[in-house]
Scaffold this motif. Structure first.
Motif, PDB file in Angstrom:
ATOM      1  N   ARG A  12       7.664 -11.987 -11.485  1.00 35.79           N
ATOM      2  CA  ARG A  12       8.768 -12.765 -10.917  1.00 35.79           C
ATOM      3  C   ARG A  12       8.290 -13.967 -10.123  1.00 35.79           C
ATOM      4  NH1 ARG A  12      12.739  -7.736  -8.882  1.00 35.79           N
ATOM      5  NH2 ARG A  12      13.270  -7.013 -11.015  1.00 35.79           N
ATOM      6  N   GLY A  13       7.010 -14.214 -10.137  1.00 34.04           N
ATOM      7  CA  GLY A  13       6.484 -15.395  -9.471  1.00 34.04           C
ATOM      8  C   GLY A  13       6.385 -15.279  -7.970  1.00 34.04           C
ATOM      9  N   GLY A  14       6.260 -14.108  -7.444  1.00 34.73           N
ATOM     10  CA  GLY A  14       6.090 -13.918  -6.011  1.00 34.73           C
ATOM     11  C   GLY A  14       6.848 -12.700  -5.525  1.00 34.73           C
ATOM     12  N   PRO A  15       6.627 -12.360  -4.260  1.00 37.52           N
ATOM     13  CA  PRO A  15       5.810 -13.059  -3.273  1.00 37.52           C
ATOM     14  C   PRO A  15       4.312 -12.879  -3.521  1.00 37.52           C
ATOM     15  CG  PRO A  15       6.601 -11.002  -2.350  1.00 37.52           C
ATOM     16  CD  PRO A  15       7.249 -11.133  -3.691  1.00 37.52           C
ATOM     17  N   PHE A  16       3.528 -13.730  -2.866  1.00 37.15           N
ATOM     18  CA  PHE A  16       2.080 -13.646  -2.964  1.00 37.15           C
ATOM     19  C   PHE A  16       1.604 -12.353  -2.304  1.00 37.15           C
ATOM     20  CE2 PHE A  16      -2.126 -14.127  -1.144  1.00 37.15           C
ATOM     21  CZ  PHE A  16      -2.854 -14.574  -2.241  1.00 37.15           C
ATOM     22  N   LEU A  17       0.711 -11.651  -2.969  1.00 39.09           N
ATOM     23  CA  LEU A  17       0.087 -10.454  -2.410  1.00 39.09           C
ATOM     24  C   LEU A  17      -1.422 -10.641  -2.417  1.00 39.09           C
ATOM     25  CD1 LEU A  17       2.148  -7.622  -4.186  1.00 39.09           C
ATOM     26  CD2 LEU A  17       2.375  -8.421  -1.813  1.00 39.09           C
ATOM     27  N   ALA A  18      -2.041 -10.357  -1.274  1.00 38.53           N
ATOM     28  CA  ALA A  18      -3.493 -10.462  -1.176  1.00 38.53           C
ATOM     29  C   ALA A  18      -4.185  -9.244  -1.760  1.00 38.53           C
ATOM     30  CB  ALA A  18      -3.909 -10.639   0.291  1.00 38.53           C
ATOM     31  N   GLY A  19      -3.462  -8.128  -1.902  1.00 37.31           N
ATOM     32  CA  GLY A  19      -4.075  -6.930  -2.445  1.00 37.31           C
ATOM     33  C   GLY A  19      -3.076  -5.808  -2.591  1.00 37.31           C
ATOM     34  N   GLN A  20      -3.513  -4.757  -3.284  1.00 34.76           N
ATOM     35  CA  GLN A  20      -2.726  -3.541  -3.453  1.00 34.76           C
ATOM     36  C   GLN A  20      -3.640  -2.353  -3.191  1.00 34.76           C
ATOM     37  OE1 GLN A  20      -1.495  -2.888  -7.609  1.00 34.76           O
ATOM     38  NE2 GLN A  20      -2.850  -4.549  -8.257  1.00 34.76           N
ATOM     39  N   LEU A  21      -3.297  -1.566  -2.179  1.00 37.01           N
ATOM     40  CA  LEU A  21      -4.088  -0.412  -1.764  1.00 37.01           C
ATOM     41  C   LEU A  21      -3.410   0.833  -2.318  1.00 37.01           C
ATOM     42  CD1 LEU A  21      -6.496   0.543   0.094  1.00 37.01           C
ATOM     43  CD2 LEU A  21      -4.805   0.792   1.905  1.00 37.01           C
ATOM     44  N   LEU A  22      -3.990   1.395  -3.375  1.00 38.26           N
ATOM     45  CA  LEU A  22      -3.367   2.482  -4.129  1.00 38.26           C
ATOM     46  C   LEU A  22      -4.131   3.779  -3.875  1.00 38.26           C
ATOM     47  CD1 LEU A  22      -2.945   0.566  -7.530  1.00 38.26           C
ATOM     48  CD2 LEU A  22      -1.491   0.460  -5.487  1.00 38.26           C
ATOM     49  N   LEU A  23      -3.545   4.660  -3.074  1.00 41.90           N
ATOM     50  CA  LEU A  23      -4.195   5.912  -2.696  1.00 41.90           C
ATOM     51  C   LEU A  23      -3.628   7.033  -3.557  1.00 41.90           C
ATOM     52  CD1 LEU A  23      -4.053   5.428   1.179  1.00 41.90           C
ATOM     53  CD2 LEU A  23      -5.835   4.696  -0.433  1.00 41.90           C
ATOM     54  N   CYS A  24      -4.472   7.614  -4.401  1.00 41.54           N
ATOM     55  CA  CYS A  24      -4.089   8.650  -5.368  1.00 41.54           C
ATOM     56  C   CYS A  24      -2.727   8.336  -5.989  1.00 41.54           C
ATOM     57  CB  CYS A  24      -4.121  10.047  -4.759  1.00 41.54           C
ATOM     58  SG  CYS A  24      -3.239  10.286  -3.203  1.00 41.54           S
ATOM     59  N   PRO A  25      -2.595   7.149  -6.612  1.00 43.82           N
ATOM     60  CA  PRO A  25      -1.273   6.711  -7.066  1.00 43.82           C
ATOM     61  C   PRO A  25      -0.739   7.517  -8.248  1.00 43.82           C
ATOM     62  CG  PRO A  25      -2.966   5.190  -7.826  1.00 43.82           C
ATOM     63  CD  PRO A  25      -3.636   6.137  -6.873  1.00 43.82           C
ATOM     64  N   MET A  38       0.824  -1.202   0.000  1.00 42.63           N
ATOM     65  CA  MET A  38       0.000   0.000   0.000  1.00 42.63           C
ATOM     66  C   MET A  38       0.858   1.252   0.000  1.00 42.63           C
ATOM     67  SD  MET A  38      -1.319   0.368   3.965  1.00 42.63           S
ATOM     68  CE  MET A  38      -1.756   2.096   3.740  1.00 42.63           C
ATOM     69  N   GLY A  39       0.252   2.343  -0.406  1.00 45.79           N
ATOM     70  CA  GLY A  39       0.932   3.620  -0.346  1.00 45.79           C
ATOM     71  C   GLY A  39       0.112   4.696  -1.011  1.00 45.79           C
ATOM     72  N   GLY A  40       0.501   5.951  -0.751  1.00 46.22           N
ATOM     73  CA  GLY A  40      -0.177   7.086  -1.338  1.00 46.22           C
ATOM     74  C   GLY A  40       0.744   7.845  -2.273  1.00 46.22           C
ATOM     75  N   SER A  41       0.181   8.365  -3.351  1.00 47.33           N
ATOM     76  CA  SER A  41       0.904   9.194  -4.317  1.00 47.33           C
ATOM     77  C   SER A  41       2.043   8.389  -4.945  1.00 47.33           C
ATOM     78  CB  SER A  41       1.386  10.476  -3.631  1.00 47.33           C
ATOM     79  OG  SER A  41       1.753  11.445  -4.565  1.00 47.33           O
ATOM     80  N   ALA A  42       3.291   8.846  -4.784  1.00 47.84           N
ATOM     81  CA  ALA A  42       4.399   8.041  -5.304  1.00 47.84           C
ATOM     82  C   ALA A  42       4.404   6.653  -4.683  1.00 47.84           C
ATOM     83  CB  ALA A  42       5.726   8.736  -5.044  1.00 47.84           C
ATOM     84  N   GLY A  43       4.025   6.562  -3.401  1.00 46.45           N
ATOM     85  CA  GLY A  43       3.951   5.259  -2.751  1.00 46.45           C
ATOM     86  C   GLY A  43       2.895   4.370  -3.360  1.00 46.45           C
ATOM     87  N   GLY A  44       1.805   4.971  -3.859  1.00 44.14           N
ATOM     88  CA  GLY A  44       0.799   4.188  -4.565  1.00 44.14           C
ATOM     89  C   GLY A  44       1.312   3.695  -5.901  1.00 44.14           C
ATOM     90  N   GLY A  45       2.045   4.555  -6.621  1.00 43.24           N
ATOM     91  CA  GLY A  45       2.635   4.122  -7.877  1.00 43.24           C
ATOM     92  C   GLY A  45       3.654   3.021  -7.684  1.00 43.24           C
ATOM     93  N   LEU A  46       4.481   3.150  -6.653  1.00 40.92           N
ATOM     94  CA  LEU A  46       5.469   2.111  -6.362  1.00 40.92           C
ATOM     95  C   LEU A  46       4.781   0.820  -5.923  1.00 40.92           C
ATOM     96  CD1 LEU A  46       8.095   4.369  -4.591  1.00 40.92           C
ATOM     97  CD2 LEU A  46       8.489   3.064  -6.693  1.00 40.92           C
ATOM     98  N   SER A  47       3.675   0.924  -5.202  1.00 43.10           N
ATOM     99  CA  SER A  47       2.927  -0.278  -4.821  1.00 43.10           C
ATOM    100  C   SER A  47       2.397  -1.000  -6.050  1.00 43.10           C
ATOM    101  CB  SER A  47       1.761   0.101  -3.888  1.00 43.10           C
ATOM    102  OG  SER A  47       2.233   0.614  -2.668  1.00 43.10           O
TER     103      SER A  47
END
Length: 334
Positions: free
Chosen positions: A183-196, A164-173
């Motif tokens: 790359r075959g992992g790691p497993f992620l249950a979700g991506q929380l993108l705040l104004c990415p 998760m992350g906001g702004s640049a952090g959302g884009g990086l997420s």
């Protein structure tokens, strides 16, 4: 482009008008050190001040970065009484790829730890222009991989990790989610993108609507991308990594469920709407919220506004659903 901006919500507009406006340098890559100095002069509460008497334990750690790169500093926020493996949040701070510090997101994370009983890892990464692409996204990917590999020690359920992350952090997420898929992992249950921050081309209508107004404006956004990508920024023919600028990805299939949020009155609005729409078009899961009249980072600058309360409630609801929280009989992500 002769288009008028979407007006700010009156109460949010008043907050924006009351915000201090310094006579800092004009945005340019060369001026980034001075802009950082100006930003660092603003008071930032310490982690201890944010936590106060909450039932949250804090641990500062250093973890390995990517191969051949410096180590990464992280802060771990953990519920004090934790009996079973808990979901994990890996948070990436904002700052346009050129500034910011993980401590700025401590209030947001402390609320999530307290409300949901999750363990949050709040991480640093190398900044541009000193460390251009791929350094920032590779740092973030290395940190999420470390979290997954060390989940047992941390008390985290490795099948319930959200980046998760906001702004640049959302884009990086979003970039980390693409890397984890490819790359075959790691497993992620979700991506929380705040104004990415997703699109280096700055060609959408909203990227023009907020030229000279709002909290994060067109000129500084262009500088952030130039610092990260150099002369390739904004060139549709340039070889730009989709992990750095996720809007350039042609294949958005196979990604973890996404939560995408933006204000209607900010320059990232259109690229964020398009990203969620393209996830749906690829058969994926995305939940999109565009908050009427909200400017970039509205929840930080107007924490008591009604739209902020609505946004936080929506994030909590999505996290509960994607992590299987609050419903004992609900299946966990597999």
């Amino acid at each position: 482009m002769g288009i008028s901006p979407v007006p700010f919500d009156p109460a949010l507009g008043a907050v924006l008008a009351a915000m201090p406006r310094g006579d800092g340098p004009s945005p340019s890559v060369d001026a980034i050190p001075e802009m950082r100095d100006t930003a660092s002069a603003l008071p930032l509460p310490s982690v201890a001040e944010v936590i106060g008497d909450r039932e949250i334990d804090v641990e500062e750690r250093t973890i390995p970065g990517p191969a051949g790169a410096p180590d990464l500093d992280i802060t771990v926020l953990r519920p004090r009484h934790l009996d079973a493996p808990a979901p994990g949040l890996y948070n990436i701070h904002g700052g346009g790829m050129i500034s910011g510090h993980r401590d700025q997101d401590t209030p947001r994370l402390a609320d999530l730890v307290e409300e949901l009983g999750v363990i949050a890892v709040n991480a640093e990464y190398r900044l541009a222009p000193e460390n251009p692409d791929p350094a920032p996204v590779e740092d973030c990917y290395a940190g999420v991989k470390w979290l997954s590999q060390n989940a047992a020690e941390l008390g985290v359920d490795p099948r319930r990790i959200v980046v998760m992350g906001g702004s640049a952090g959302g884009g990086l997420s979003a970039g980390v989610a693409l890397l984890a898929r490819d790359r075959g992992g790691p497993f992620l249950a979700g991506q929380l993108l705040l104004c990415p921050m997703l699109d280096d081309t700055n060609t959408t209508p909203s990227s023009h609507q907020y030229d000279g107004i709002g909290t994060w404006q067109r000129a500084i956004n262009i500088v952030g991308w130039q610092a990260l990508l150099g002369d390739r920024a904004g060139d549709p023919a340039a070889n730009v990594s989709v992990y750095a600028a996720p809007s350039r990805a042609t294949d958005l299939s196979g990604l973890p469920p996404a939560f995408v949020e933006a204000g209607s009155a900010e320059l990232f609005r259109d690229e964020d709407v398009e990203y969620a729409s393209r996830i749906w078009q690829a058969g994926g899961q995305a939940e999109l919220h565009i908050w009427q009249g909200a400017f970039h980072g509205f929840d930080i600058f107007a924490p008591d506004h009604e739209v902020t309360r609505a946004a936080k409630a929506a994030r909590l609801s999505w996290l509960r659903r994607v992590l299987g929280l609050g419903h004992p009989t609900a299946p966990r992500p597999s």
